[in-house]
Design a protein around this motif. Structure first.
Motif, PDB file in Angstrom:
ATOM      1  N   ASP A   1      36.808 -51.690  30.958  1.00 19.88           N
ATOM      2  CA  ASP A   1      38.258 -51.739  31.076  1.00 19.88           C
ATOM      3  C   ASP A   1      38.661 -52.464  32.371  1.00 19.88           C
ATOM      4  OD1 ASP A   1      40.862 -51.247  30.284  1.00 19.88           O
ATOM      5  OD2 ASP A   1      40.944 -49.302  31.276  1.00 19.88           O
ATOM      6  N   THR A   2      37.838 -53.405  32.793  1.00 21.69           N
ATOM      7  CA  THR A   2      38.080 -54.147  34.028  1.00 21.69           C
ATOM      8  C   THR A   2      39.229 -55.129  33.844  1.00 21.69           C
ATOM      9  OG1 THR A   2      35.736 -54.009  34.601  1.00 21.69           O
ATOM     10  CG2 THR A   2      37.026 -55.707  35.720  1.00 21.69           C
ATOM     11  N   LEU A   3      40.169 -55.114  34.777  1.00 25.41           N
ATOM     12  CA  LEU A   3      41.220 -56.127  34.810  1.00 25.41           C
ATOM     13  C   LEU A   3      40.587 -57.367  35.430  1.00 25.41           C
ATOM     14  CD1 LEU A   3      44.184 -57.025  34.504  1.00 25.41           C
ATOM     15  CD2 LEU A   3      44.580 -56.103  36.801  1.00 25.41           C
ATOM     16  N   CYS A   4      40.324 -58.378  34.611  1.00 24.82           N
ATOM     17  CA  CYS A   4      39.665 -59.609  35.066  1.00 24.82           C
ATOM     18  C   CYS A   4      40.715 -60.672  35.350  1.00 24.82           C
ATOM     19  CB  CYS A   4      38.704 -60.125  33.998  1.00 24.82           C
ATOM     20  SG  CYS A   4      37.298 -59.050  33.702  1.00 24.82           S
ATOM     21  N   ILE A   5      40.714 -61.137  36.585  1.00 24.85           N
ATOM     22  CA  ILE A   5      41.643 -62.175  37.016  1.00 24.85           C
ATOM     23  C   ILE A   5      40.831 -63.339  37.553  1.00 24.85           C
ATOM     24  CG2 ILE A   5      43.531 -62.767  38.575  1.00 24.85           C
ATOM     25  CD1 ILE A   5      44.199 -59.740  38.673  1.00 24.85           C
ATOM     26  N   VAL A   6      41.071 -64.512  37.001  1.00 22.29           N
ATOM     27  CA  VAL A   6      40.404 -65.715  37.477  1.00 22.29           C
ATOM     28  C   VAL A   6      41.125 -66.200  38.734  1.00 22.29           C
ATOM     29  CG1 VAL A   6      39.959 -68.149  36.954  1.00 22.29           C
ATOM     30  CG2 VAL A   6      39.530 -66.397  35.223  1.00 22.29           C
ATOM     31  N   ALA A   7      40.361 -66.504  39.765  1.00 25.09           N
ATOM     32  CA  ALA A   7      40.891 -67.075  41.011  1.00 25.09           C
ATOM     33  C   ALA A   7      40.193 -68.418  41.189  1.00 25.09           C
ATOM     34  CB  ALA A   7      40.611 -66.156  42.187  1.00 25.09           C
ATOM     35  N   THR A   8      40.954 -69.491  41.068  1.00 24.69           N
ATOM     36  CA  THR A   8      40.348 -70.816  41.020  1.00 24.69           C
ATOM     37  C   THR A   8      41.229 -71.873  41.663  1.00 24.69           C
ATOM     38  OG1 THR A   8      39.341 -72.412  39.481  1.00 24.69           O
ATOM     39  CG2 THR A   8      41.334 -71.292  38.728  1.00 24.69           C
ATOM     40  N   VAL A   9      40.678 -73.063  41.802  1.00 22.89           N
ATOM     41  CA  VAL A   9      41.456 -74.211  42.277  1.00 22.89           C
ATOM     42  C   VAL A   9      41.902 -75.081  41.105  1.00 22.89           C
ATOM     43  CG1 VAL A   9      40.339 -74.275  44.536  1.00 22.89           C
ATOM     44  CG2 VAL A   9      39.385 -75.617  42.651  1.00 22.89           C
ATOM     45  N   PHE A  10      41.414 -74.772  39.908  1.00 20.00           N
ATOM     46  CA  PHE A  10      41.699 -75.598  38.732  1.00 20.00           C
ATOM     47  C   PHE A  10      43.028 -75.203  38.095  1.00 20.00           C
ATOM     48  CE2 PHE A  10      36.981 -75.460  38.832  1.00 20.00           C
ATOM     49  CZ  PHE A  10      36.780 -76.792  39.146  1.00 20.00           C
ATOM     50  N   ASP A  11      43.980 -76.137  38.118  1.00 14.37           N
ATOM     51  CA  ASP A  11      45.319 -75.898  37.583  1.00 14.37           C
ATOM     52  C   ASP A  11      45.513 -76.732  36.320  1.00 14.37           C
ATOM     53  OD1 ASP A  11      47.930 -75.186  37.231  1.00 14.37           O
ATOM     54  OD2 ASP A  11      48.720 -76.459  38.828  1.00 14.37           O
ATOM     55  N   ASP A  12      44.684 -76.471  35.298  1.00 13.21           N
ATOM     56  CA  ASP A  12      44.798 -77.249  34.072  1.00 13.21           C
ATOM     57  C   ASP A  12      44.383 -76.417  32.866  1.00 13.21           C
ATOM     58  OD1 ASP A  12      41.832 -77.711  33.457  1.00 13.21           O
ATOM     59  OD2 ASP A  12      41.982 -78.530  35.481  1.00 13.21           O
ATOM     60  N   ASP A  13      44.845 -76.837  31.695  1.00 11.17           N
ATOM     61  CA  ASP A  13      44.570 -76.113  30.452  1.00 11.17           C
ATOM     62  C   ASP A  13      43.088 -76.086  30.104  1.00 11.17           C
ATOM     63  OD1 ASP A  13      47.279 -75.730  30.288  1.00 11.17           O
ATOM     64  OD2 ASP A  13      47.594 -77.168  28.659  1.00 11.17           O
TER      65      ASP A  13
ATOM     66  N   MET B   1      51.309 -61.748  43.372  1.00  6.70           N
ATOM     67  CA  MET B   1      50.874 -62.124  42.032  1.00  6.70           C
ATOM     68  C   MET B   1      49.889 -61.095  41.476  1.00  6.70           C
ATOM     69  SD  MET B   1      50.406 -66.231  42.543  1.00  6.70           S
ATOM     70  CE  MET B   1      50.158 -66.642  40.816  1.00  6.70           C
ATOM     71  N   LEU B   2      48.966 -60.627  42.305  1.00  2.00           N
ATOM     72  CA  LEU B   2      47.996 -59.631  41.864  1.00  2.00           C
ATOM     73  C   LEU B   2      48.683 -58.331  41.464  1.00  2.00           C
ATOM     74  CD1 LEU B   2      45.203 -60.245  44.520  1.00  2.00           C
ATOM     75  CD2 LEU B   2      45.165 -60.900  42.094  1.00  2.00           C
ATOM     76  N   ARG B   3      49.657 -57.898  42.256  1.00  3.70           N
ATOM     77  CA  ARG B   3      50.405 -56.688  41.894  1.00  3.70           C
ATOM     78  C   ARG B   3      51.145 -56.904  40.578  1.00  3.70           C
ATOM     79  NH1 ARG B   3      51.075 -56.244  47.644  1.00  3.70           N
ATOM     80  NH2 ARG B   3      52.881 -57.619  47.553  1.00  3.70           N
ATOM     81  N   GLY B   4      51.717 -58.093  40.389  1.00  2.00           N
ATOM     82  CA  GLY B   4      52.431 -58.395  39.149  1.00  2.00           C
ATOM     83  C   GLY B   4      51.522 -58.368  37.936  1.00  2.00           C
ATOM     84  N   ILE B   5      50.363 -58.990  38.055  1.00  2.00           N
ATOM     85  CA  ILE B   5      49.397 -58.996  36.941  1.00  2.00           C
ATOM     86  C   ILE B   5      48.954 -57.570  36.623  1.00  2.00           C
ATOM     87  CG2 ILE B   5      47.083 -59.703  36.224  1.00  2.00           C
ATOM     88  CD1 ILE B   5      47.589 -62.314  37.899  1.00  2.00           C
ATOM     89  N   ALA B   6      48.705 -56.785  37.669  1.00  2.00           N
ATOM     90  CA  ALA B   6      48.270 -55.394  37.470  1.00  2.00           C
ATOM     91  C   ALA B   6      49.335 -54.550  36.778  1.00  2.00           C
ATOM     92  CB  ALA B   6      47.888 -54.779  38.809  1.00  2.00           C
ATOM     93  N   SER B   7      50.601 -54.911  36.986  1.00  2.00           N
ATOM     94  CA  SER B   7      51.668 -54.146  36.345  1.00  2.00           C
ATOM     95  C   SER B   7      52.067 -54.724  34.988  1.00  2.00           C
ATOM     96  CB  SER B   7      52.871 -54.041  37.274  1.00  2.00           C
ATOM     97  OG  SER B   7      53.460 -55.318  37.470  1.00  2.00           O
ATOM     98  N   GLY B   8      51.290 -55.699  34.514  1.00  2.81           N
ATOM     99  CA  GLY B   8      51.493 -56.215  33.165  1.00  2.81           C
ATOM    100  C   GLY B   8      52.330 -57.479  33.050  1.00  2.81           C
TER     101      GLY B   8
END
Length: 127
Positions: free
Chosen positions: A80-92, A119-126
């Protein structure tokens, strides 16, 4: 899950020491009191997901594989891990494979730390 109280532990996966430290600091700003574990490679990260962390910030490009592999591993395990990608790539071309693997968030590492924490707090809150 409450964003402030819901995350006692997180994993940061990034091959660059400075990026790991910066992402860990953003997590601590977003979720005061969170314990942050760090991994530089896919192999190190896999060794740190038993038990699975509640939250993971994962870079896409690792020396021994792709961050999407770790996300897929966590999903296969039923974590049930909230997985968030943190990257430099800003493309589809990078965004959609990450989402298909099971990422629930995607943030760019070129953000100000306070903005990233929001942003992290926002993602965590859905959001």
């Amino acid at each position: 899950m409450s964003a402030c109280a819901g995350f006692a532990r997180a994993l940061v996966v990034d091959d660059l020491p400075g990026a790991r430290a910066w992402l860990a600091a953003a997590l601590r700003e977003a979720f005061p009191g969170i314990e942050v574990d760090r991994a530089a490679t896919l192999a190190e990260a896999r060794a740190r997901i038993d038990p699975p962390p509640p939250l993971a910030l994962i870079d896409l490009g690792l020396p021994d594989g792709a961050g999407t592999e770790l996300i897929a591993d966590l999903r296969r395990r039923g974590a049930d891990t909230l997985c968030i990608v943190a990257t430099v790539f800003d493309d589809d071309a990078h965004l959609f494979p990450a989402l298909r693997a099971g990422a629930q968030g995607y943030v760019l590492k070129d953000q100000d730390r306070a903005v990233l924490a929001d942003m992290l707090r926002g993602i965590a809150s859905g959001q």
